[in-house]
Every structure is written in C-alpha cells, then in structure tokens.
Design an enzyme around this catalytic site. Structure first.
Site, PDB file in Angstrom:
ATOM      1  N   THR A 135      -6.722 -24.216 106.400  1.00  0.00           N
ATOM      2  CA  THR A 135      -5.736 -23.377 105.643  1.00  0.00           C
ATOM      3  C   THR A 135      -6.429 -22.515 104.456  1.00  0.00           C
ATOM      4  O   THR A 135      -5.708 -21.390 104.260  1.00  0.00           O
ATOM      5  CB  THR A 135      -4.933 -24.450 105.114  1.00  0.00           C
ATOM      6  OG1 THR A 135      -4.181 -25.133 106.207  1.00  0.00           O
ATOM      7  CG2 THR A 135      -3.621 -23.994 104.056  1.00  0.00           C
TER       8      THR A 135
ATOM      9  N   CYS B 267      -9.683 -28.847 108.194  1.00  0.00           N
ATOM     10  CA  CYS B 267      -8.612 -27.998 107.856  1.00  0.00           C
ATOM     11  C   CYS B 267      -9.077 -26.686 107.358  1.00  0.00           C
ATOM     12  O   CYS B 267     -10.284 -26.592 106.894  1.00  0.00           O
ATOM     13  CB  CYS B 267      -7.945 -28.491 106.673  1.00  0.00           C
ATOM     14  SG  CYS B 267      -6.947 -27.523 105.619  1.00  0.00           S
TER      15      CYS B 267
HETATM   16  P1  5GP Z   1     -10.123 -35.593 105.886  1.00  0.00           P
HETATM   17  O1  5GP Z   1     -10.061 -36.915 105.267  1.00  0.00           O
HETATM   18  O2  5GP Z   1     -10.349 -35.244 107.138  1.00  0.00           O
HETATM   19  O3  5GP Z   1     -10.919 -34.707 104.784  1.00  0.00           O
HETATM   20  O4  5GP Z   1      -8.493 -35.145 105.757  1.00  0.00           O
HETATM   21  C1  5GP Z   1      -7.541 -35.714 106.684  1.00  0.00           C
HETATM   22  C2  5GP Z   1      -6.418 -34.907 106.439  1.00  0.00           C
HETATM   23  O5  5GP Z   1      -6.585 -33.288 106.674  1.00  0.00           O
HETATM   24  C3  5GP Z   1      -5.104 -35.196 107.232  1.00  0.00           C
HETATM   25  O6  5GP Z   1      -4.591 -36.644 106.608  1.00  0.00           O
HETATM   26  C4  5GP Z   1      -4.292 -33.764 107.167  1.00  0.00           C
HETATM   27  O7  5GP Z   1      -3.324 -33.948 105.924  1.00  0.00           O
HETATM   28  C5  5GP Z   1      -5.180 -32.946 107.050  1.00  0.00           C
HETATM   29  N1  5GP Z   1      -5.223 -32.180 108.343  1.00  0.00           N
HETATM   30  C6  5GP Z   1      -5.323 -32.830 109.556  1.00  0.00           C
HETATM   31  N2  5GP Z   1      -5.516 -31.877 110.650  1.00  0.00           N
HETATM   32  C7  5GP Z   1      -5.393 -30.612 109.891  1.00  0.00           C
HETATM   33  C8  5GP Z   1      -5.194 -29.327 110.421  1.00  0.00           C
HETATM   34  O8  5GP Z   1      -5.420 -28.833 111.592  1.00  0.00           O
HETATM   35  N3  5GP Z   1      -4.812 -28.216 109.359  1.00  0.00           N
HETATM   36  C9  5GP Z   1      -4.804 -28.689 108.052  1.00  0.00           C
HETATM   37  N4  5GP Z   1      -4.639 -27.646 107.311  1.00  0.00           N
HETATM   38  N5  5GP Z   1      -4.782 -29.879 107.657  1.00  0.00           N
HETATM   39  C10 5GP Z   1      -5.201 -30.798 108.521  1.00  0.00           C
END
Ligand code: 5GP
Length: 347
Positions: A188, A186
């Site tokens: 953001t 992400c």
């Molecule tokens: P991780 O477990 O990889 O740290 O986080 C997974 C979460 O990241 C997902 O469930 C979703 O909420 C968030 N996420 C997935 N793709 C994106 C993206 O392209 N942008 C953002 N802002 N959040 C994402």
C-alpha cells in the site's frame, strides 16, 4: 496541503530501555490478559496475540495447533472457508481461540448470517476486515453488524489515527484493528503513498481507545519477537501476526522443493495471487496492494511459538513487569540513531 512536523516512529526506530527489576526469572511473568469487551460484555482471558486472517496463517490447522500447544493465542480465520467447513470446524472444536472473519462483500455477510442461523451460539468473536477503515460505508457496515450481533465481540479495522478509532468504538466496535501499510506482504505504501509509522500509530490509537474503554489490536509490521514486545509496550491490547506465522505445517499451503530446500508461497490478501485465487482476477479499477513471496518452509508452528512467547516474557523481565498488563506502564522507548537503525533494519 499540510505537513505534520511531529516525528512518527516505527518499531525499528526504538528500543525498550531496561529497568531495575525484582523478578528472578522470566517464568514468573504472566503474559495472559483479562479483558471485558465494551459492547459484547464478554470476558476474554488469553495471550493476546492473534494469527492474521490471511491464507496460510488464519487456518483451522493453526487454531488446532494453538489449542493443542496451550499457547493461549488465537486465530482470526481467513474468510474463504466455505460454510460447510466452518460448521464442521465449530462443531468439533472450541470457539475460544478463534475469531470468525468477514469483509464487506455481501456474500461474506450472507454466509455469516446463515452460519448464525444454523449454529446460533457457536461464535463469540468476529473480525471485520477492510483495507481502508475510513469510509462512511464501512462505518455503516459496522453499525449494521453490531445491530445484528449485539452480544458478539467485534474487532474491526484497519485505521491508524485516534479520531477514527473513537468513531469506530462509538459505532459498536470492541477492538479496533490498527495498521495501514506496515504488513510484510503489503504494498500500500508503495502503490498509494498512504500509511502511518506503526509504533506511533499504536501509541496514538491506544490512547484514543482506552479513553473510551475500547481496545486496539496492532496489526502488521512485527518481524521479530522484539517488535511484538514493542507493540505491547506502546499500548496495544492485542497484536496480530501474519508473516511471522507463515511457512509452517499449519499454513495449509503447498510445500515446493527446489535444489533440496523446501519453500512455501506467502501472499498478501490483496495481491494478484489472492485475487486470482478467490475472485478470478484483479478488478480493472484497482491495482493490487499486496505481493507474493517465497519463504522457507519452517516445519511445525511450535518451533516459533516458544520464541514469540519467550521473547515477550523476557521483555517484561527486562523492565521489571510481572505481567503483560504492566509492560506498557514500565516501557520507556529510546530512539535509536540512524546508524543503529540501519544495523537493526536488516534483521
Ligand atoms: P505482517 O504481520 O505480515 O507484517 O502483517 C499482517 C497484516 O498485513 C494483515 O493482518 C493485514 O492487515 C495486512 N495485509 C495482509 N495482506 C495484505 C495485502 O495484500 N495488502 C495490504 N495492504 N495489507 C495486507
């Protein structure tokens, strides 16, 4: 403009303090949970860890593997499977360990409505997912879906503050998804400056949800099994994982070989890669808020499941919790120094 001076913490800022325990082995620990959802009234029993609804993670193959290994975990299917494939999957497999996902796009809702018409009792849990759960439009959407499916469990988000958790629960959400910005792919926080340290967000949102008999799912930022234990210790009822489950056989992604090593591409669902794949490009009015990374191919998912489940079980043993339910009651976090933080930050 206002500045909040309270310290807000992330997973890397704390460790769980060990406590005297009467448990002799980690195998004595029960890491399943039983819940009754506030609005659907349905009962849940399982290990409350969910594979994220992302390409390469929320796949049919992942759901089949979770069933086969009897891990007790569940999968939020990504929303890009066509109707025919969804029907085929649900005709052949149990819905027990699966959340059906939709976003706010009208075609998602139409596909779900069509699915429910053709297979009225096949799905019992859905995941409504938007990047920003703070819009009025999203609240209206949640209310409409709740009216449409009064007896289906709804998980929805994402938000990071207690007042919005309360608003969503009062609008018909059973499980509020918590996390803006912590995800491994992400961007953001970089692109918008918006976000909230995930551990504090979990603590505050769990408190708000539990006061209304709702639940939360901590979504994003878990990079190692210890982070999952910290999320549960902070009060999360479910934990969602993306990056930790990416790069396995069950990702349904192409494996590429470079210099004798195998890699898989993993990308955020708002990345250029995802938007090009599913929408034909990034819309002009927005910037992508996700990135694409190349990660090593790890083989079968069972390789990591044991680490994840073993890590959580072991955390319970260290604090003397006989069950996952007791973990948050027995958790004391200690803040780590900046120096330790730097050492752990790289792990
Ligand atoms: P991780 O477990 O990889 O740290 O986080 C997974 C979460 O990241 C997902 O469930 C979703 O909420 C968030 N996420 C997935 N793709 C994106 C993206 O392209 N942008 C953002 N802002 N959040 C994402």
């Amino acid at each position: 403009m206002r500045i909040e001076e309270d310290v807000k913490l992330d997973f890397k800022d704390v460790l769980i303090r060990p406590k005297r325990s009467t448990l002799s082995s980690r195998k004595d620990v029960d890491i399943t949970r039983d819940y009754q959802f506030k609005w659907s009234g349905r009962k849940y029993h399982g290990v409350p860890i969910i594979a994220a609804n992302m390409d390469g993670v929320g796949t049919f193959d992942m759901a089949r593997a979770f069933q086969k290994t009897q891990s007790g975990m569940s999968v939020a299917l990504h929303k890009h499977y066509p109707l025919e494939q969804l029907i085929e999957y649900f005709d052949e497999n149990s819905s027990e360990s699966v959340w059906y996902s939709i976003g706010m796009a009208s075609q998602d809702r139409e596909k779900m409505t069509e699915f429910l018409k053709l297979r009225p009792s096949k799905i019992d849990k859905i995941c409504l997912d938007v990047a920003n759960g703070y819009s009025e439009h999203f609240l209206d959407f949640v209310k409409r879906v709740r009216d449409q499916v009064p007896d289906i469990t709804i998980m929805a988000g994402n938000v990071v503050t207690g007042e919005m958790v309360e608003e969503l629960i009062l609008s018909g959400v059973d499980v509020v998804k918590v996390g803006i910005g912590p995800g491994s792919v992400c961007t953001t926080r970089k692109m918008t400056g918006v976000g909230y340290p995930q551990l504090s967000s979990i603590i505050e949102c769990a408190d708000a949800a539990h006061g209304l008999e709702g639940l939360i799912c901590a979504d994003g930022g878990c990079a190692v099994p210890g982070d999952i234990a910290k999320a549960f210790g902070a009060g999360a009822d479910f934990v969602m994982l993306g990056g930790m489950l990416a790069g396995y056989d069950q990702s349904e992604q192409n494996i590429v070989e470079e210099n004798g090593k195998k890699f898989v591409s993993f990308y955020g669902m708002s990345s250029d890669t995802a938007m090009t794949k599913h929408k034909g490009g990034v819309a002009e009015y927005r910037a992508s808020e996700g990135k694409t990374v190349k990660i090593p191919y790890h083989g079968d998912i069972s390789n990591i499941l044991q680490d994840i489940l073993g890590g959580v079980r072991s955390a319970c043993t260290y604090v003397g919790a006989r069950s996952l339910k007791e973990l948050s009651k027995r958790t004391t976090f200690i803040r780590v120094s900046q120096q330790l933080n730097t050492i752990f930050g790289d792990q």
